[in-house]
Design a protein around this motif. Structure first.
Motif, PDB file in Angstrom:
ATOM      1  N   PRO A 112       0.825  -1.214   0.000  1.00  0.00           N
ATOM      2  CA  PRO A 112       0.000   0.000   0.000  1.00  0.00           C
ATOM      3  C   PRO A 112       0.856   1.259   0.000  1.00  0.00           C
ATOM      4  N   GLY A 113       0.490   2.206  -0.838  1.00  0.00           N
ATOM      5  CA  GLY A 113       1.245   3.450  -0.950  1.00  0.00           C
ATOM      6  C   GLY A 113       2.103   3.517  -2.185  1.00  0.00           C
ATOM      7  N   MET A 114       2.377   2.360  -2.809  1.00  0.00           N
ATOM      8  CA  MET A 114       3.169   2.361  -4.041  1.00  0.00           C
ATOM      9  C   MET A 114       2.452   3.120  -5.152  1.00  0.00           C
ATOM     10  N   VAL A 115       3.200   3.851  -5.938  1.00  0.00           N
ATOM     11  CA  VAL A 115       2.660   4.503  -7.133  1.00  0.00           C
ATOM     12  C   VAL A 115       3.228   3.776  -8.341  1.00  0.00           C
ATOM     13  N   LEU A 116       2.340   3.246  -9.179  1.00  0.00           N
ATOM     14  CA  LEU A 116       2.750   2.420 -10.307  1.00  0.00           C
ATOM     15  C   LEU A 116       2.136   2.928 -11.605  1.00  0.00           C
ATOM     16  N   GLU A 117       2.760   2.536 -12.682  1.00  0.00           N
ATOM     17  CA  GLU A 117       2.194   2.815 -14.007  1.00  0.00           C
ATOM     18  C   GLU A 117       1.505   1.543 -14.484  1.00  0.00           C
ATOM     19  N   GLY A 118       0.365   1.698 -15.117  1.00  0.00           N
ATOM     20  CA  GLY A 118      -0.370   0.532 -15.594  1.00  0.00           C
ATOM     21  C   GLY A 118      -1.211   0.864 -16.803  1.00  0.00           C
ATOM     22  N   VAL A 119      -1.916  -0.150 -17.282  1.00  0.00           N
ATOM     23  CA  VAL A 119      -2.759  -0.002 -18.469  1.00  0.00           C
ATOM     24  C   VAL A 119      -4.196  -0.368 -18.116  1.00  0.00           C
ATOM     25  N   ILE A 120      -5.134   0.472 -18.510  1.00  0.00           N
ATOM     26  CA  ILE A 120      -6.550   0.183 -18.309  1.00  0.00           C
ATOM     27  C   ILE A 120      -6.938  -0.997 -19.190  1.00  0.00           C
ATOM     28  N   THR A 121      -7.424  -2.077 -18.580  1.00  0.00           N
ATOM     29  CA  THR A 121      -7.800  -3.264 -19.349  1.00  0.00           C
ATOM     30  C   THR A 121      -9.291  -3.384 -19.559  1.00  0.00           C
ATOM     31  N   ASN A 122     -10.064  -2.780 -18.652  1.00  0.00           N
ATOM     32  CA  ASN A 122     -11.517  -2.927 -18.736  1.00  0.00           C
ATOM     33  C   ASN A 122     -12.180  -1.801 -17.956  1.00  0.00           C
ATOM     34  N   VAL A 123     -13.248  -1.255 -18.504  1.00  0.00           N
ATOM     35  CA  VAL A 123     -13.984  -0.193 -17.831  1.00  0.00           C
ATOM     36  C   VAL A 123     -15.416  -0.677 -17.617  1.00  0.00           C
ATOM     37  N   THR A 124     -15.880  -0.607 -16.379  1.00  0.00           N
ATOM     38  CA  THR A 124     -17.240  -1.022 -16.052  1.00  0.00           C
ATOM     39  C   THR A 124     -17.998   0.168 -15.483  1.00  0.00           C
ATOM     40  N   ASN A 125     -19.253  -0.038 -15.150  1.00  0.00           N
ATOM     41  CA  ASN A 125     -20.041   1.049 -14.574  1.00  0.00           C
ATOM     42  C   ASN A 125     -19.534   1.472 -13.207  1.00  0.00           C
TER      43      ASN A 125
END
Length: 773
Positions: free
Chosen positions: A650-663
């Motif tokens: 907890p507290g880590m800042v990471l780069e990532g990719v959005i894989t799925n968007v839901t409501n």
């Protein structure tokens, strides 16, 4: 009725009736939505593909409604019961529900208790007691007792009279409409756990004692509850009186029934019986009918919402930035079975393969590195694609070390392999690579989807790509139609190189069927590359109409006519020639000449046949011929040393990719084989009602780790980097949002299995316990 349908659709879409009429005429004439949206703007006055899709869908519904209306009118007419007033009501019915309400009394049905009572001569008794309550029910019913007619005693007579009235009320369209409106505004959906299913259905525990206003149930919660009911864990019901004090008997809907018929219940002899008729009519007839209807409507709305989420995510994925025509080495990671390697050239053609074993248990690191290095140098590779399945981070580390040790400046990218195994085992892949191992086909697919996501993903059933919400809980037929439309619109928005496209990609081009697409490839194989769009007319079964629909979306690079590489339709080539002639320039001098083209006035080149929208599009296309509407290619950089969920803190800042968007939020791949969730309330510092206002599938984002549940492999993330883990406000719901939304998550499925990112009831409740305090 055609005019009224056009007017209604125009009103719903907020466009002109003439636009709708023109679009309908084009659709009825066999034109496709992409063709109409791109090349018939003058005719429709600029309706876009989204408007046209909605128009097409609504047109189908209203035409079905009209067909049903005529069937009902015919049926009632044949019964000799059609009155002018009833006919007027049927003709004005604007929904299938209203139409069926009006038809209820005349719909052929099995003999009911009410019909049997009418045949026994009890209808006069029912009418008398209902309209004249001064009569004593028992005394009045005595004269209707008849053993010959099956009325044994006064109780049987009164029961029969009650049945007649109950069925009459339940078939009164005006009454049903009043009650329906009341329930739609006030009723609650209730969910309760089936006794003894608490442990088995733990993932639905947020719904074990759940009440929610019908109008406020979002699609993901509705589908979660329906899934729970289907699995035998939950019981769902409609509470018509959620605000009623405990212990109060009766329903406000009974008051509606009484008011509808102008009945004032007091102390008259028949009032007790009349009250019973109303109560039974509500509880036994109308409530069951309404509950079934409103539940079905809720499910339909929820399914539509879920399908729209899937469609939006699919569009984002298909329109993701392509890496482009670059020599690519693709790796399909694995442990025991090794990593499959495929090298594909800039056109996606397979040129080399290998299998390496850099991980446990073989641990042939040096040998594997030598194999990969040799392939990189042999084929002058400048891009590496790594599938994001099992052993992906280990493989990523292996490749990173290899590039570092050999001082190679080659870009390495993690690629979603969702659906790759489906393609590998498909008939399409078998035809394309008949002598290639199934696992190696998967590596080819991974490499190609990096070069051009759209061209490769069209080979896979959209439902297998795994960017949906409850995709297995909705109508599969409707979902397929919705997703096919998305694929078609995306393919035609980008355009297709006819000399390199696969049959699967060509099939998605407007106007082309699978048979014609196969014929195009067969012609290409036999005669060589196409050098002009007009040559397409020689392809078997590609007639004038098909050519008209597809020609503008098919590109021919380095052909005889430079316009063939653009989105300018052949039917408009004369416009370009006129521009060139009027300005004394050769055709080649127009293309890409921004300074000249931006100085042109489109109105100078319009004619009776070619309007301003078309000329404007032509000039814009000449400025940037064949331009790709997709964004610039970029990738996320995963943090070093972060390979598994247990590595997260907890507290880590990471780069990532959005894989799925839901409501309810967005799933993010941060490189640990398990997508984390950014709840809608943690996507932005400002209020948002739809996660897509902030993110879409494929976006590269920075997130902070808020909570990690190792046991259940749940990761809570926030895009509000100022949030601190453990803060109560870290996932504080925005106005109108329920904290319980956070519980509707499913673990991301294993990437090499059939993907479904659906929320699974209350599966995330424990994972986000702190956020729910």
């Amino acid at each position: 009725m055609t005019a009224s349908i056009h007017h209604l659709i125009a009103s719903e879409l907020n466009v002109k009736t003439q636009q709708v009429a023109a679009a309908v005429a084009l659709l009825d004439d066999g034109n496709t939505v992409p063709f109409i949206a791109r090349y018939r703007k003058e005719v429709t006055d600029g309706l876009d593909d989204t408007q046209l899709r909605n128009l097409e869908s609504r047109l189908g519904y209203l035409r079905e409604l009209e067909d049903r209306r005529q069937v009902i009118l015919k049926s009632i007419t044949e019964q000799d019961k059609l009155t002018p007033a009833l006919e007027a009501e049927i003709l004005s019915a604007d929904s299938k529900t209203r139409l069926e309400d009006l038809y209820l009394p005349y719909k052929p049905k099995r003999r009911t208790k009410g019909q049997i009572a009418i045949e026994a001569g009890l209808e006069p008794l029912a009418d008398l007691l209902w309209s004249q309550p001064d009569h004593d029910p028992e005394a009045t019913a005595a004269s209707y007792v008849s053993a010959d007619k099956g009325v044994a005693d006064t109780k049987a007579a009164l029961d029969g009279a009650r049945a007649i009235l109950m069925e009459r009320f339940a078939e009164d369209a005006a009454l049903l409409d009043k009650i329906r409106r009341h329930l739609q505004s006030n009723a609650e959906l209730t969910a309760r756990v089936v006794e003894g299913k608490e442990q088995e259905g733990a993932k639905f525990k947020d719904y074990f004692e759940h009440n929610e206003k019908l109008t406020q149930v979002p699609s993901h919660r509705a589908l979660a509850m329906f899934r729970g009911r289907n699995e035998g864990v939950l019981q769902l019901a409609l509470n018509a009186d959620p605000n009623q004090e405990e212990g109060v008997r009766g329903s406000y809907c009974e008051v509606i029934i009484a008011d509808h018929y102008g009945v004032n219940l007091g102390t008259k002899p028949a009032d007790s019986w009349r009250k019973q008729v109303i109560s039974w009519a509500w509880r036994i007839k109308i409530l069951m009918h309404m509950e079934t209807e409103l539940m079905a409507a809720l499910r339909e709305k929820a399914e539509d919402g879920a399908m729209q989420v899937f469609a939006d995510n699919l569009k984002d994925l298909l329109m993701a930035a392509p890496a482009g025509p670059r020599m690519t080495l693709a790796l399909d990671p694995g442990l025991r079975t090794g990593c499959k390697v495929a090298v594909i050239d800039s056109t996606g053609k397979l040129v080399d393969t290998a299998t390496i074993y850099p991980h446990q248990p073989q641990k042939q690191v040096a040998q594997s590195a030598a194999t990969v290095l040799a392939l990189l140098k042999k084929h002058n590779v400048d891009l590496i694609a790594i599938g994001n399945g099992t052993a992906s981070r280990e493989t990523d580390s292996f490749v990173a070390q290899l590039l570092k040790d050999n001082n190679l400046k080659i870009q390495s990218v993690m690629v979603s392999e969702a659906g790759a195994s489906v393609y590998s085992a498909s008939e399409l892949a078998a035809n394309e690579f008949p002598n290639l191992d199934v696992s190696l086909r998967g590596a080819v697919s991974i490499g190609r989807r990096l070069q051009d996501p759209l061209a490769e993903l069209v080979k896979i059933d959209p439902k297998s790509i795994g960017v949906g919400q409850y995709q297995h809980d909705v109508s599969q037929n409707n979902l397929a139609k919705r997703l096919d439309a998305v694929v078609e619109d995306c393919v035609n928005a980008v355009g297709v190189d006819v000399n390199t496209a696969s049959p699967a990609l060509l099939t998605r081009v407007a106007g082309l069927t699978p048979a014609i697409a196969s014929n195009i490839v067969a012609y290409r194989d036999e005669h060589g590359r196409f050098d002009a769009r007009t040559t397409l007319k020689k392809v078997s079964r590609l007639g004038p109409k098909a050519f008209e629909q597809c020609a503008g979306f098919l590109r021919i690079m380095n052909g005889k006519n430079p316009l063939d590489a653009s989105a300018v339709h052949p039917e408009s080539y004369d416009v370009v020639k006129a521009i060139a002639a009027k300005n004394g320039k050769p055709l080649d001098a127009l293309i890409g000449n921004s300074e000249f083209l931006r100085g042109l006035k489109a109105t100078d080149y319009t004619t009776a046949e070619v309007g301003l929208p078309t000329v404007t599009d032509i000039i814009r296309e000449l400025d940037k011929p064949g331009r790709d509407p997709r964004p610039e290619f970029k990738t996320a950089t995963f943090a070093e040393g972060i390979h598994e969920v247990k590595d997260l803190v907890p507290g880590m800042v990471l780069e990532g990719v959005i894989t799925n968007v839901t409501n309810f939020g967005a799933f993010v791949d941060v490189g640990v084989h398990q997508d984390g969730l950014v709840h809608i309330s943690a996507l932005s510092d400002k209020f948002i009602s739809d996660p897509r206002e902030v993110v879409k599938a494929g976006d590269v984002v920075k997130v902070k780790v808020m909570e990690v549940d190792l046991q259940r492999k749940r990761i809570a993330l926030s895009m509000r980097l100022s949030d601190e883990p453990g803060q109560e406000a870290s996932h504080k719901p925005q106005g109108g949002q329920r904290q319980g939304d956070q519980a509707r998550r499913a673990p991301r499925q294993q990437r090499d299995s059939k993907p479904d990112n659906s929320a699974m009831g209350g599966a995330f409740a424990a994972a986000f316990a702190k956020a729910k305090k």
